[in-house]
Motif scaffolding. Structure first.
Motif, PDB file in Angstrom:
ATOM      1  N   TYR A  21       0.834  -1.211   0.000  1.00 24.73           N
ATOM      2  CA  TYR A  21       0.000   0.000   0.000  1.00 24.73           C
ATOM      3  C   TYR A  21       0.865   1.256   0.000  1.00 24.73           C
ATOM      4  O   TYR A  21       0.621   2.199  -0.759  1.00 24.73           O
ATOM      5  CB  TYR A  21      -0.925  -0.033   1.220  1.00 24.73           C
ATOM      6  N   LEU A  22       1.900   1.278   0.850  1.00 27.08           N
ATOM      7  CA  LEU A  22       2.774   2.459   0.923  1.00 27.08           C
ATOM      8  C   LEU A  22       3.560   2.644  -0.373  1.00 27.08           C
ATOM      9  O   LEU A  22       3.747   3.768  -0.848  1.00 27.08           O
ATOM     10  CB  LEU A  22       3.747   2.319   2.100  1.00 27.08           C
ATOM     11  N   GLY A  23       4.035   1.516  -0.955  1.00 26.14           N
ATOM     12  CA  GLY A  23       4.785   1.622  -2.203  1.00 26.14           C
ATOM     13  C   GLY A  23       3.924   2.059  -3.366  1.00 26.14           C
ATOM     14  O   GLY A  23       4.366   2.834  -4.224  1.00 26.14           O
ATOM     15  N   TYR A  24       2.688   1.595  -3.402  1.00 26.06           N
ATOM     16  CA  TYR A  24       1.776   1.961  -4.500  1.00 26.06           C
ATOM     17  C   TYR A  24       1.433   3.450  -4.462  1.00 26.06           C
ATOM     18  O   TYR A  24       1.351   4.108  -5.502  1.00 26.06           O
ATOM     19  CB  TYR A  24       0.508   1.117  -4.402  1.00 26.06           C
ATOM     20  N   ASN A  25       1.241   3.992  -3.250  1.00 24.33           N
ATOM     21  CA  ASN A  25       0.851   5.403  -3.101  1.00 24.33           C
ATOM     22  C   ASN A  25       2.028   6.333  -2.822  1.00 24.33           C
ATOM     23  O   ASN A  25       1.822   7.536  -2.643  1.00 24.33           O
ATOM     24  CB  ASN A  25      -0.172   5.546  -1.971  1.00 24.33           C
ATOM     25  N   SER A  26       3.250   5.784  -2.750  1.00 22.14           N
ATOM     26  CA  SER A  26       4.464   6.566  -2.440  1.00 22.14           C
ATOM     27  C   SER A  26       4.324   7.323  -1.120  1.00 22.14           C
ATOM     28  O   SER A  26       4.640   8.509  -1.012  1.00 22.14           O
ATOM     29  CB  SER A  26       4.788   7.548  -3.580  1.00 22.14           C
ATOM     30  N   TYR A  27       3.809   6.644  -0.103  1.00 19.75           N
ATOM     31  CA  TYR A  27       3.634   7.236   1.224  1.00 19.75           C
ATOM     32  C   TYR A  27       4.828   6.883   2.106  1.00 19.75           C
ATOM     33  O   TYR A  27       5.436   5.810   1.977  1.00 19.75           O
ATOM     34  CB  TYR A  27       2.373   6.720   1.903  1.00 19.75           C
ATOM     35  N   ILE A  28       5.141   7.819   3.020  1.00 24.01           N
ATOM     36  CA  ILE A  28       6.136   7.580   4.069  1.00 24.01           C
ATOM     37  C   ILE A  28       5.533   8.069   5.378  1.00 24.01           C
ATOM     38  O   ILE A  28       5.064   9.211   5.454  1.00 24.01           O
ATOM     39  CB  ILE A  28       7.467   8.309   3.794  1.00 24.01           C
ATOM     40  N   TYR A  29       5.527   7.224   6.405  1.00 22.09           N
ATOM     41  CA  TYR A  29       4.999   7.606   7.711  1.00 22.09           C
ATOM     42  C   TYR A  29       6.135   7.690   8.716  1.00 22.09           C
ATOM     43  O   TYR A  29       7.008   6.827   8.768  1.00 22.09           O
ATOM     44  CB  TYR A  29       3.963   6.587   8.204  1.00 22.09           C
ATOM     45  N   LEU A  30       6.093   8.762   9.533  1.00 22.92           N
ATOM     46  CA  LEU A  30       7.052   8.924  10.621  1.00 22.92           C
ATOM     47  C   LEU A  30       6.278   8.922  11.930  1.00 22.92           C
ATOM     48  O   LEU A  30       5.420   9.795  12.150  1.00 22.92           O
ATOM     49  CB  LEU A  30       7.826  10.239  10.480  1.00 22.92           C
ATOM     50  N   LEU A  31       6.532   7.954  12.787  1.00 19.74           N
ATOM     51  CA  LEU A  31       5.867   7.864  14.085  1.00 19.74           C
ATOM     52  C   LEU A  31       6.871   8.233  15.167  1.00 19.74           C
ATOM     53  O   LEU A  31       7.902   7.575  15.323  1.00 19.74           O
ATOM     54  CB  LEU A  31       5.347   6.437  14.317  1.00 19.74           C
ATOM     55  N   GLU A  32       6.575   9.292  15.896  1.00 22.63           N
ATOM     56  CA  GLU A  32       7.495   9.796  16.918  1.00 22.63           C
ATOM     57  C   GLU A  32       6.861   9.636  18.294  1.00 22.63           C
ATOM     58  O   GLU A  32       5.693   9.999  18.499  1.00 22.63           O
ATOM     59  CB  GLU A  32       7.822  11.260  16.652  1.00 22.63           C
ATOM     60  N   TYR A  33       7.625   9.107  19.215  1.00 21.02           N
ATOM     61  CA  TYR A  33       7.137   8.898  20.575  1.00 21.02           C
ATOM     62  C   TYR A  33       8.136   9.504  21.544  1.00 21.02           C
ATOM     63  O   TYR A  33       9.323   9.157  21.526  1.00 21.02           O
ATOM     64  CB  TYR A  33       6.956   7.402  20.859  1.00 21.02           C
ATOM     65  N   ASN A  34       7.666  10.412  22.407  1.00 20.32           N
ATOM     66  CA  ASN A  34       8.531  11.059  23.386  1.00 20.32           C
ATOM     67  C   ASN A  34       8.757  10.132  24.569  1.00 20.32           C
ATOM     68  O   ASN A  34       7.821   9.791  25.298  1.00 20.32           O
ATOM     69  CB  ASN A  34       7.901  12.367  23.876  1.00 20.32           C
TER      70      ASN A  34
END
Length: 557
Positions: free
Chosen positions: A27-40
């Motif tokens: 799904y991410l490769g097809y839509n060229s998405y990148i997600y960044l999840l940040e946790y303090n």
């Protein structure tokens, strides 16, 4: 049976996680998405300590491949290692800790969490290599751990260097950091991926149980350095001299595999050859094809190790290929799977290894390499087919030298199911990925003789392997020892130890533990001496205190 079986439970968990993450990566490769999840993790005034997850199609697809192979290895180990004893449960949790360390390294762009995963891989691999608790496995684990320590030192230096810039997130500020930091990371990756001169730990690590070898040498420990270089690829201006390092690694491992008789060491040296190919494709600028070969290689190499484990399992722990003739008569299914993975390694058309290796070789011809690189590239390709045919000849065709076949059977069990699933993927994974990553849209135009060059060299390598079988009277024994012991790389390490020992101040007393003398043991000895001396002075009379007081007063004045 499955009520208290941790192996079965974790097999299901790892397999479901693998399939879910593979779907998300598509799904991410097809839509060229990148997600960044940040946790303090910790926040105090202006000090912020956070953990970052970097989710894109490369990281998620690689994690799914690692989890899939881990699930097959866990299912295989249920029969190979047993599942009800305390030691087998300890083995399972060591493997899971190993997979978790790999997960930490893959998913984060933060140098600290990469070091946590990198360090975890090194330490847990030491625990797995010494699992059988023999002197041989202990020495192999020590070589593995200490060589990987060198890579840890490089990463620690780069982390301290990055600290002066104010952030450890290397993906956020690519043009901000010095390029020498990235070069240091690249040299650290050489230790994990066992490039020259750090190659001698890879065959030594074969003292581990076979399921561990399948996991370590296909998709986790040795590929960690290659994956990290793919991540850093856009940030590093690679030096052309690094191409020759990977070329020497390819040639060294392929030649040594032609003179080796240990089944697991031959497969380990073929892993080293493929790592040299991946590194070379990376230095030539083919990072996506390098990643493609990384995934296909993980599939067929894990299958090759697991089939080798079944041979060893049924042949009374015999790893010498000279004792394995006509295995195909008693283990036909395992032999078929073994030969499919071996043919895939050679790059025989329409198997998994063919799609990635053929693309790398053909794309490298467009990179203006000189004729020397061209010749070595094709020569090592032929040697790969050579040692694969030699392995086939000794295990399937050569006369049987084993004692009894009474315990051999090829009934359906856990080990056969796992290698059957991996065999299916070893056949189809190359064509699947070449369609999903759109590599089939590449249009390469070659003359006919260039197009057939790869196949010709594979056939030439097989012929050379057949002829080398009759070379035993041609060379002296020193030539075979030179190649069998990885061009005396072990001897070089002993020579370095001798040089450092002879230059040390303690060499006159002929104490072998000079490292301990100048390290923890020597420090503890002098600390005890100092403590006794101070205790003697403090338990004395008041005149001693006055004398010491006057002495220090004169020094201060």
């Amino acid at each position: 049976m499955f009520k208290n079986n941790f192996y079965y439970l974790w097999f299901i968990v790892l397999l479901i996680l693998s399939l879910v993450l593979f779907g998300i990566s598509l799904y991410l490769g097809y839509n060229s998405y990148i997600y960044l999840l940040e946790y303090n993790l910790y926040l105090f005034n202006s000090l912020s300590l956070c953990y970052l997850l970097f989710l894109d199609w490369i990281s998620l697809s690689f994690v799914s491949v690692v989890l899939f192979i881990s699930s097959m290895v866990v299912f295989y180990s249920m029969q190979y290692m047993g599942w009800s004893s305390y030691s087998s449960v300890r083995f399972l949790f060591l493997v899971l800790l190993f997979v978790f360390s790999m997960f930490l390294m893959i998913m984060s762009p933060n140098m600290i969490s990469i070091l946590l995963g990198w360090d975890g891989l090194g330490l847990v691999s030491y625990c797995l290599v010494i699992y059988y608790s023999s002197m041989k496995s202990y020495m192999a684990g020590l070589i593995t751990c200490l060589t990987n320590r060198l890579g840890d030192v490089g990463l620690l230096i780069s982390i301290c260097w990055m600290m002066s810039y104010g952030s450890w997130h290397f993906l956020f500020y690519p043009s901000f950091f010095s390029e020498y930091i990235y070069l240091l990371v690249a040299l650290s990756c050489f230790t994990k991926s066992a490039q020259i001169p750090f190659s001698c730990w890879l065959p030594a690590a074969m003292a581990a149980p076979t399921p561990v070898s399948a996991l370590v040498h296909s998709s986790t420990l040795v590929t960690a350095g290659v994956y990290l270089l793919i991540r850093f690829y856009s940030l590093i201006s690679f030096n052309s001299y690094l191409i020759f390092v990977s070329m020497i690694t390819m040639t060294l491992s392929s030649v040594c595999a032609l003179f080796e008789y240990d089944l697991k060491k031959i497969v380990a040296l073929s892993t080293l050859s493929q790592l040299g190919l991946m590194m070379m494709s990376l230095f030539l600028g083919l990072s996506e094809l390098c990643y493609f070969h990384l995934i296909t290689h993980a599939m067929f190499k894990s299958l090759l190790f697991l089939c080798s484990g079944i041979f060893i399992y049924y042949m009374n722990n015999t790893q010498d290929i000279r004792s394995m003739g006509f295995v195909c008569m008693n283990l036909p299914f395992t032999t078929a799977c073994f030969n499919i993975s071996s043919l895939s390694l050679c790059g025989i058309p329409f198997l998994a290894g063919f799609y990635s290796k053929d693309l790398i070789i053909e794309m490298s011809l467009f990179n203006n390499c000189n004729s020397f690189v061209f010749i070595i590239f094709y020569f090592s390709l032929g040697l790969t087919a050579g040692y694969s045919l030699r392995l086939f000849f000794y295990t399937m065709v050569y006369n049987n030298n084993f004692n009894s076949f009474s315990l051999m059977d090829d009934n359906l069990d856990y080990m056969k199911i796992s290698i059957f699933i991996l065999t299916i993927f070893s056949v189809i994974i190359g064509s699947l990925i070449i369609w999903m990553m759109n590599f089939d849209l590449l249009f390469l135009l070659f003359p006919l003789y260039m197009k057939l060059m790869t196949l010709c060299f594979v056939i030439l390598g097989m012929w050379f392997s057949y002829e080398s079988f009759f070379f035993d009277k041609l060379f002296s024994i020193k030539f075979y020892l030179f190649n069998n012991y990885m061009w005396f790389m072990y001897s070089h390490s002993f020579y370095l130890h001798f040089v450092f020992y002879s230059l040390s101040f303690n060499s006159k007393t002929k104490v072998l533990g000079w490292g301990e003398y100048y390290g923890a043991m020597g420090m503890s000895f002098y600390l005890v001496k100092l403590s006794n001396l101070l205790q003697f002075y403090f338990s004395g009379s008041i005149s001693m205190f006055l004398l010491m007081f006057m002495f220090w007063l004169m020094i201060l004045v």
